[in-house]
Design a protein around this motif. Structure first.
Motif, PDB file in Angstrom:
ATOM      1  N   ASP A  71      38.780 -24.547 -17.492  1.00  0.00           N
ATOM      2  CA  ASP A  71      37.366 -24.214 -17.311  1.00  0.00           C
ATOM      3  C   ASP A  71      36.891 -24.663 -15.923  1.00  0.00           C
ATOM      4  OD1 ASP A  71      35.072 -22.957 -18.209  1.00  0.00           O
ATOM      5  OD2 ASP A  71      34.221 -24.798 -19.048  1.00  0.00           O
ATOM      6  N   ASP A  72      37.706 -24.298 -14.918  1.00  0.00           N
ATOM      7  CA  ASP A  72      37.424 -24.704 -13.542  1.00  0.00           C
ATOM      8  C   ASP A  72      37.519 -23.483 -12.638  1.00  0.00           C
ATOM      9  OD1 ASP A  72      37.329 -25.751 -10.977  1.00  0.00           O
ATOM     10  OD2 ASP A  72      38.613 -27.462 -11.463  1.00  0.00           O
ATOM     11  N   PHE A  73      36.363 -23.014 -12.202  1.00  0.00           N
ATOM     12  CA  PHE A  73      36.334 -21.808 -11.379  1.00  0.00           C
ATOM     13  C   PHE A  73      36.925 -22.024  -9.987  1.00  0.00           C
ATOM     14  CE2 PHE A  73      32.801 -19.404 -13.804  1.00  0.00           C
ATOM     15  CZ  PHE A  73      33.748 -18.674 -14.493  1.00  0.00           C
ATOM     16  N   SER A  74      37.077 -23.277  -9.545  1.00  0.00           N
ATOM     17  CA  SER A  74      37.676 -23.479  -8.222  1.00  0.00           C
ATOM     18  C   SER A  74      39.132 -23.014  -8.218  1.00  0.00           C
ATOM     19  CB  SER A  74      37.562 -24.936  -7.779  1.00  0.00           C
ATOM     20  OG  SER A  74      38.284 -25.786  -8.639  1.00  0.00           O
ATOM     21  N   PHE A  75      39.852 -23.219  -9.333  1.00  0.00           N
ATOM     22  CA  PHE A  75      41.209 -22.681  -9.450  1.00  0.00           C
ATOM     23  C   PHE A  75      41.169 -21.158  -9.410  1.00  0.00           C
ATOM     24  CE2 PHE A  75      42.182 -26.738 -11.806  1.00  0.00           C
ATOM     25  CZ  PHE A  75      43.082 -27.234 -10.880  1.00  0.00           C
ATOM     26  N   ALA A  76      40.223 -20.583 -10.121  1.00  0.00           N
ATOM     27  CA  ALA A  76      40.118 -19.127 -10.155  1.00  0.00           C
ATOM     28  C   ALA A  76      39.859 -18.567  -8.764  1.00  0.00           C
ATOM     29  CB  ALA A  76      39.010 -18.694 -11.126  1.00  0.00           C
ATOM     30  N   VAL A  77      38.982 -19.198  -8.013  1.00  0.00           N
ATOM     31  CA  VAL A  77      38.683 -18.725  -6.655  1.00  0.00           C
ATOM     32  C   VAL A  77      39.952 -18.733  -5.812  1.00  0.00           C
ATOM     33  CG1 VAL A  77      37.460 -19.268  -4.510  1.00  0.00           C
ATOM     34  CG2 VAL A  77      36.237 -19.337  -6.694  1.00  0.00           C
ATOM     35  N   PHE A  78      40.696 -19.825  -5.852  1.00  0.00           N
ATOM     36  CA  PHE A  78      41.920 -19.921  -5.058  1.00  0.00           C
ATOM     37  C   PHE A  78      42.910 -18.821  -5.436  1.00  0.00           C
ATOM     38  CE2 PHE A  78      46.325 -21.309  -4.732  1.00  0.00           C
ATOM     39  CZ  PHE A  78      46.435 -21.452  -3.353  1.00  0.00           C
ATOM     40  N   PHE A  79      43.203 -18.692  -6.737  1.00  0.00           N
ATOM     41  CA  PHE A  79      44.214 -17.718  -7.150  1.00  0.00           C
ATOM     42  C   PHE A  79      43.733 -16.278  -6.988  1.00  0.00           C
ATOM     43  CE2 PHE A  79      46.070 -21.521  -8.985  1.00  0.00           C
ATOM     44  CZ  PHE A  79      47.391 -21.358  -8.611  1.00  0.00           C
ATOM     45  N   LEU A  80      42.463 -16.023  -7.173  1.00  0.00           N
ATOM     46  CA  LEU A  80      41.946 -14.671  -6.927  1.00  0.00           C
ATOM     47  C   LEU A  80      42.027 -14.328  -5.442  1.00  0.00           C
ATOM     48  CD1 LEU A  80      38.914 -14.690  -9.362  1.00  0.00           C
ATOM     49  CD2 LEU A  80      40.977 -13.265  -9.573  1.00  0.00           C
ATOM     50  N   LEU A  81      41.750 -15.284  -4.579  1.00  0.00           N
ATOM     51  CA  LEU A  81      41.915 -15.044  -3.141  1.00  0.00           C
ATOM     52  C   LEU A  81      43.374 -14.734  -2.809  1.00  0.00           C
ATOM     53  CD1 LEU A  81      39.550 -17.719  -1.571  1.00  0.00           C
ATOM     54  CD2 LEU A  81      39.342 -15.229  -1.368  1.00  0.00           C
ATOM     55  N   CYS A  82      44.296 -15.446  -3.440  1.00  0.00           N
ATOM     56  CA  CYS A  82      45.722 -15.164  -3.236  1.00  0.00           C
ATOM     57  C   CYS A  82      46.053 -13.740  -3.668  1.00  0.00           C
ATOM     58  CB  CYS A  82      46.581 -16.149  -4.033  1.00  0.00           C
ATOM     59  SG  CYS A  82      46.571 -17.833  -3.399  1.00  0.00           S
ATOM     60  N   VAL A  83      45.521 -13.314  -4.808  1.00  0.00           N
ATOM     61  CA  VAL A  83      45.769 -11.957  -5.297  1.00  0.00           C
ATOM     62  C   VAL A  83      45.176 -10.931  -4.340  1.00  0.00           C
ATOM     63  CG1 VAL A  83      45.281 -10.314  -7.157  1.00  0.00           C
ATOM     64  CG2 VAL A  83      45.952 -12.658  -7.714  1.00  0.00           C
ATOM     65  N   VAL A  84      43.974 -11.163  -3.870  1.00  0.00           N
ATOM     66  CA  VAL A  84      43.328 -10.224  -2.942  1.00  0.00           C
ATOM     67  C   VAL A  84      44.159 -10.088  -1.669  1.00  0.00           C
ATOM     68  CG1 VAL A  84      41.310  -9.858  -1.464  1.00  0.00           C
ATOM     69  CG2 VAL A  84      40.996 -10.470  -3.866  1.00  0.00           C
ATOM     70  N   VAL A  85      44.590 -11.207  -1.102  1.00  0.00           N
ATOM     71  CA  VAL A  85      45.392 -11.167   0.129  1.00  0.00           C
ATOM     72  C   VAL A  85      46.715 -10.454  -0.132  1.00  0.00           C
ATOM     73  CG1 VAL A  85      46.635 -12.573   1.821  1.00  0.00           C
ATOM     74  CG2 VAL A  85      44.295 -13.178   1.165  1.00  0.00           C
ATOM     75  N   ALA A  86      47.390 -10.795  -1.218  1.00  0.00           N
ATOM     76  CA  ALA A  86      48.659 -10.137  -1.543  1.00  0.00           C
ATOM     77  C   ALA A  86      48.452  -8.643  -1.772  1.00  0.00           C
ATOM     78  CB  ALA A  86      49.278 -10.785  -2.781  1.00  0.00           C
ATOM     79  N   GLY A  87      47.357  -8.287  -2.426  1.00  0.00           N
ATOM     80  CA  GLY A  87      47.069  -6.878  -2.672  1.00  0.00           C
ATOM     81  C   GLY A  87      46.795  -6.105  -1.398  1.00  0.00           C
ATOM     82  N   ILE A  88      46.051  -6.704  -0.497  1.00  0.00           N
ATOM     83  CA  ILE A  88      45.779  -6.037   0.790  1.00  0.00           C
ATOM     84  C   ILE A  88      47.081  -5.853   1.558  1.00  0.00           C
ATOM     85  CG2 ILE A  88      44.687  -6.323   3.047  1.00  0.00           C
ATOM     86  CD1 ILE A  88      42.330  -7.686   1.522  1.00  0.00           C
ATOM     87  N   TYR A  89      47.886  -6.890   1.608  1.00  0.00           N
ATOM     88  CA  TYR A  89      49.168  -6.789   2.310  1.00  0.00           C
ATOM     89  C   TYR A  89      50.048  -5.715   1.666  1.00  0.00           C
ATOM     90  CZ  TYR A  89      53.541  -8.003   4.546  1.00  0.00           C
ATOM     91  OH  TYR A  89      54.711  -7.941   5.255  1.00  0.00           O
ATOM     92  N   GLY A  90      50.123  -5.719   0.345  1.00  0.00           N
ATOM     93  CA  GLY A  90      50.914  -4.711  -0.358  1.00  0.00           C
ATOM     94  C   GLY A  90      50.397  -3.305  -0.128  1.00  0.00           C
ATOM     95  N   ALA A  91      49.094  -3.139  -0.097  1.00  0.00           N
ATOM     96  CA  ALA A  91      48.504  -1.816   0.143  1.00  0.00           C
ATOM     97  C   ALA A  91      48.814  -1.326   1.551  1.00  0.00           C
ATOM     98  CB  ALA A  91      46.999  -1.861  -0.084  1.00  0.00           C
TER      99      ALA A  91
END
Length: 117
Positions: A71-91
């Motif tokens: 129940d800690d959104f700071s973890f979510a922010v970090f991992f969602l940012l990782c997904v966004v960066v990986a997704g942009i790179y993959g795209a």
């Protein structure tokens, strides 16, 4: 808004668990080949690399799931940012489809998390 953010984080986690399964276990089969547009020869030659990619997607999913359990959104922010960066790179380097499958859901979840935070 907090519930919507958690649901969206959960959706992104499920997407990455599914990608893990595709890349680690279904890569050589018809579903993996159809999903990624590969031939049986290419799938056989690249299976180890795909499994490695799948493992990394699993780590992303694990981090997002942990953010929900803790129940800690700071973890979510970090991992969602990782997904966004990986997704942009993959795209940019592999397929624009990644933008819609990976980046957009993660970006929407990130916005929801930041608004709920």
């Amino acid at each position: 808004m907090e519930l919507a953010a958690k649901v969206l984080v959960g959706v992104v986690a499920v997407i990455h668990v599914y990608i893990l399964v595709l890349e680690m276990f279904l890569w050589r089969g018809p579903r993996g080949q159809r999903t990624f547009g590969t031939t049986p020869e290419f799938a056989a030659e690249s299976a180890t690399l795909a499994a490695n990619q799948g493992l990394y997607n699993g780590f992303l999913a694990a981090g997002l799931i942990w953010s929900l359990i803790a129940d800690d959104f700071s973890f979510a922010v970090f991992f969602l940012l990782c997904v966004v960066v990986a997704g942009i790179y993959g795209a940019l380097t592999v397929s624009r489809r990644i933008l819609y499958v990976q980046t957009v859901p993660a970006a929407l979840a990130l916005v929801a998390v930041l608004l709920a935070g």
